[in-house]
Design a protein around this motif. Sequence first.
Motif, mmCIF file in Angstrom:
data_model
loop_
_atom_site.group_PDB
_atom_site.id
_atom_site.type_symbol
_atom_site.label_atom_id
_atom_site.label_comp_id
_atom_site.label_asym_id
_atom_site.label_seq_id
_atom_site.Cartn_x
_atom_site.Cartn_y
_atom_site.Cartn_z
ATOM 1 N N GLU A 167 -5.046 -5.442 5.569
ATOM 2 C CA GLU A 167 -5.519 -4.149 5.064
ATOM 3 C C GLU A 167 -7.040 -4.142 4.948
ATOM 4 O O GLU A 167 -7.706 -3.169 5.305
ATOM 5 C CB GLU A 167 -4.896 -3.855 3.695
ATOM 6 C CG GLU A 167 -3.400 -3.625 3.716
ATOM 7 C CD GLU A 167 -3.036 -2.167 3.981
ATOM 8 O OE1 GLU A 167 -3.952 -1.356 4.218
ATOM 9 O OE2 GLU A 167 -1.839 -1.859 3.958
ATOM 10 N N SER A 210 4.035 0.469 0.506
ATOM 11 C CA SER A 210 2.768 1.059 0.075
ATOM 12 C C SER A 210 2.358 2.079 1.123
ATOM 13 O O SER A 210 2.968 2.174 2.189
ATOM 14 C CB SER A 210 1.692 -0.015 -0.068
ATOM 15 O OG SER A 210 1.390 -0.583 1.190
ATOM 16 N N GLY A 260 -0.812 2.222 2.578
ATOM 17 C CA GLY A 260 -2.110 1.757 3.036
ATOM 18 C C GLY A 260 -2.255 1.865 4.544
ATOM 19 O O GLY A 260 -1.485 2.547 5.233
#
Length: 319
Positions: free
Chosen positions: A143, A181, A183
């Motif tokens: 990420e 998530s 992201g």
Amino acid sequence: MKQSQPDREVTGETATPDAGTPLAREIADLSKRRRVIGQFPVPLPRETRVLAVCNQKGGVGKTTTTVNLAAALAKAGARVLVIDLDPQGNASTALGVEHTAETPSIYDVLIDGFSLSDVVMPSPEFPKNLFCAPSTIHLAGAEIELVTQDRREHLLRDAVDSLLEEVAGQYHYVFIDCPPSLGLLTINAFVAAREVLIPIQCEYYALEGLSQLLSSIQLIGEHLNPGLRLSTILLTMFDGRTNLSNQVAEDVRTHFPDQVLHTVIPRTVRISEAPSFGQTVISYDPSSLGAVSYLEAAAEIAVWGRKFEQRQSTTRKDA
């Protein structure tokens, strides 16, 4: 297809049931479902279907759904690739694919420019039909590293498109197991996919956070991937003995009548046990309620996909 009911693993009953008892009827129903799904021809898509399996809420059966649907379709004759985009690597574990720190993985594809074909490995479960691009611990830092990459939202899309062009017609399905998530990894999955599949557990907080996920899908569709659509919602961890599960299922079907599969996935011990043996429930216990339910869900997904292809074909001809 009937909604799945809890099996003997859940009820804890071991004695041979009388023919007229609810348990006997349940076992007879499961036997009938096994026969029906065993005789049902699962249609193959004309073009590769790329599905992102996503729910930012953890513990909803996302990875379990990914690997079991993939295995069910592979068992039915489809050639399936699972891309493990979750740093935990649970999909790789369930498919029996090596994913140590030294293993070439999806991290190398996103960060170091590897081709997907360099990291794809066959699953020992169905080595001719089921494949996996594994995740390793290195993906946990991806990420941050993706932030500085050019075309950072399109890296997975570029890799998937290159693979499908390289091996034209080899894969019928590509499933992308997303992290829990929203992201950059999940955004990459949404940009690479053509469809989104959302597993929703039949519990109190089922719809919590779903609006944020749907907003994200809409934004990706508007700005990065116009072809993206929410095609499928699968109800998981269903317990027909409780009013709560039935109420949640009813609420989800009311809100998403065109996306929710008829099949529901029960909460059973066999589904939970299978990954510890490096298997999906499809191979671990193929006659169990969990395996039959995932086979039914996979058949529904295949049929819905074929109907969508036919509608699209008709629309293009009319245009």
